[in-house]
Write a protein that holds these residues in place. Sequence first.
Motif, PDB file in Angstrom:
ATOM      1  N   ARG A  57       0.824  -1.213   0.000  1.00 48.44           N
ATOM      2  CA  ARG A  57       0.000   0.000   0.000  1.00 48.44           C
ATOM      3  C   ARG A  57       0.852   1.254   0.000  1.00 48.44           C
ATOM      4  N   LEU A  58       2.083   1.150   0.491  1.00 52.62           N
ATOM      5  CA  LEU A  58       3.052   2.244   0.438  1.00 52.62           C
ATOM      6  C   LEU A  58       4.331   1.708  -0.210  1.00 52.62           C
ATOM      7  N   PRO A  59       5.115   2.580  -0.829  1.00 55.12           N
ATOM      8  CA  PRO A  59       6.332   2.107  -1.503  1.00 55.12           C
ATOM      9  C   PRO A  59       7.420   1.698  -0.518  1.00 55.12           C
ATOM     10  N   ALA A  60       8.218   0.718  -0.937  1.00 49.66           N
ATOM     11  CA  ALA A  60       9.410   0.329  -0.176  1.00 49.66           C
ATOM     12  C   ALA A  60      10.471   1.401  -0.383  1.00 49.66           C
ATOM     13  N   PRO A  61      11.345   1.617   0.581  1.00 56.10           N
ATOM     14  CA  PRO A  61      12.381   2.640   0.417  1.00 56.10           C
ATOM     15  C   PRO A  61      13.371   2.262  -0.690  1.00 56.10           C
ATOM     16  N   PRO A  62      13.963   3.266  -1.333  1.00 56.48           N
ATOM     17  CA  PRO A  62      14.886   3.004  -2.440  1.00 56.48           C
ATOM     18  C   PRO A  62      16.051   2.079  -2.090  1.00 56.48           C
ATOM     19  N   ILE A  63      16.526   2.082  -0.849  1.00 63.69           N
ATOM     20  CA  ILE A  63      17.648   1.216  -0.487  1.00 63.69           C
ATOM     21  C   ILE A  63      17.293  -0.261  -0.681  1.00 63.69           C
ATOM     22  N   ALA A  64      16.016  -0.598  -0.516  1.00 62.77           N
ATOM     23  CA  ALA A  64      15.588  -1.986  -0.726  1.00 62.77           C
ATOM     24  C   ALA A  64      15.790  -2.393  -2.185  1.00 62.77           C
ATOM     25  N   ARG A  65      15.534  -1.484  -3.113  1.00 63.53           N
ATOM     26  CA  ARG A  65      15.752  -1.765  -4.533  1.00 63.53           C
ATOM     27  C   ARG A  65      17.238  -1.856  -4.839  1.00 63.53           C
TER      28      ARG A  65
END
Length: 159
Positions: A33-41
């Motif tokens: 429902r909310l985006p994962a933080p960029p560090i996860a990508r």
Amino acid sequence: MMRMPEAGFGVVPVERARSMDGLTLFRAIRSGRLPAPPIARVLGFWIDEVEDGRVTFAYEPVLDHYNPIGSVHGGIAATLLDSVMGCSIHTKLEAGTGYTTVEIKINYVRAMTERTGEVRAEGKVINLGSRIATAEGRLTDSAGKLLAHGTTTCLLFPI
């Protein structure tokens, strides 16, 4: 296990994040429902489980994270542990409360390589005070063998 949240990657608007308690925030990220933080990508990890005072991330070691001696750089394990320990603390925080890592201690037990397969990092709150919180973390392979473990101390503050 969910690798890519439906909401993708991005930054949760600050005002929205500040208005949510930590457990609600992480459940929303976990569900997409909310985006994962960029560090996860960037590092290729994802939230596996979220509950009050406990968070697990999953990660599959890749060649791109190798150091010059042929294994995954220890900074990846340290980042995973720092993240799950901090996030476990965050799940206990009320809306409008932030935190930052003051100290981490990581112990490396076994190397990770691309042959290790998927690993899990688990963070659990040890103590939550009014200004200081502590947590512990464990990084294990799919057979449950310990790869690294650590502790953190975080400073809590109003945001």
